[in-house]
Design a protein around this motif. Sequence first.
Motif: not given
Length: 405
Positions: A222-226, A324-325, A348-353
């Motif tokens: 979810g983090y990665f995609t958004i 995101m929230l 958050n690793t997924g989001g920042q990748l």
Amino acid sequence: MTEKTLEKNARKTLVILLFLGWALGNLDRYLINYAVVYIGDDLSLTGTQTGLILSSFFLGYALMQLPGGLLADKFGARRVLLVSVIVWSIFTGLTAVALTLGVMLIVRFLFGIGEGGFQPSASKIISTSFPQNERSRVMSIMLSSSGIMAMLVPIISAALLVTIGWRAIFFIAGLLGVIIAFLYWKYVPKDKVQQSDEERPQIKGILGKLLRMPFMWSLVIGYFTIYAVNWGLNTWIPTYLSDARGLDILSIGWVQIIPGVITIVAMLGAGYIIDKIDLTVNKIIGALCALLLGGFLFLMFNAESITLFITYQCIVMFLATYVMLLLPSFILKRIPPEYAGTAMGMANTGGQLAGFVTPTLIGLMVDAFNGSYNAAVWMLMVISIVCVGSILTISLKDQYSEKGI
């Protein structure tokens, strides 16, 4: 063991400090999106090389997420927070003296390493210092600084990039970081000293448990995609509006004020709603937002006028902001505070990748299709649909409770 929350006045001070720190981090991250137009000219960069500069920060940032969370859980969030601000301030300032593409990539990567410990340690502080029914709102206040920077940076960029230049701006941003670091040293409560092995978090064990939890992997996806959608748009919209819509840097700055305001309102409103509504209902709302996001991305990039483009962009930012929230709220409300740093770092690793991959990938697509952004838009739409699936697969029934972890 769950730590007691802080007194009300101390919590208010802490919210302000977290807001200011995150605002400074986002100042640099948004500033580079506008400064890169001038950096590209100074260093004679291609679209792919421009994308690499935008992505290099996110590589360092992503690599530091999990270590940052582990360090915050083991040695204390305040220590990690202080080191994070000091390191990122140094490399923000050093951005001003980068004279080649290679040096710029190294500096931006190390800046990302420095900032990478901030959100996991800040999330742990929120989890240990605030009651559960306030945590999403506190997170929303901290993250709302991103929307404020999205609104202010275009104006700042338009005014300063053409006067004092991009190098001077980054030097000033580095000095601001020194001030924030001093405030954190003076006012952020000291980490609680854990006296025995029984009190000290067993990091190795909890990381293994987190890695085996489907709940956490749904959040990582979810983090990665958004964030792929979020940073894909934030890093390339200024260049897109310049190349495809023919706007100058001043015009871009002014038209981006409205989406910035919408992001702030959405962030603060979402924090209130998420704290008031059960997570099961919030999960459905989040999935619906991600689904609508794909459709409005298509409308935005096919808008016939700048007015329509900005209208659809506001809707896109509202939908993305809610998701995101919502994602960190699952951690703040379902993971014990002792391990919130590690859990947030993993997710958050997924989001920042995504922040690392997406800007470079868009740059490659734009170069490959002779300046057309169509392929990149379709990619972001597909990613939005994947986000829907990741949210719907988040299980709220079989999580480790504070008693069971």
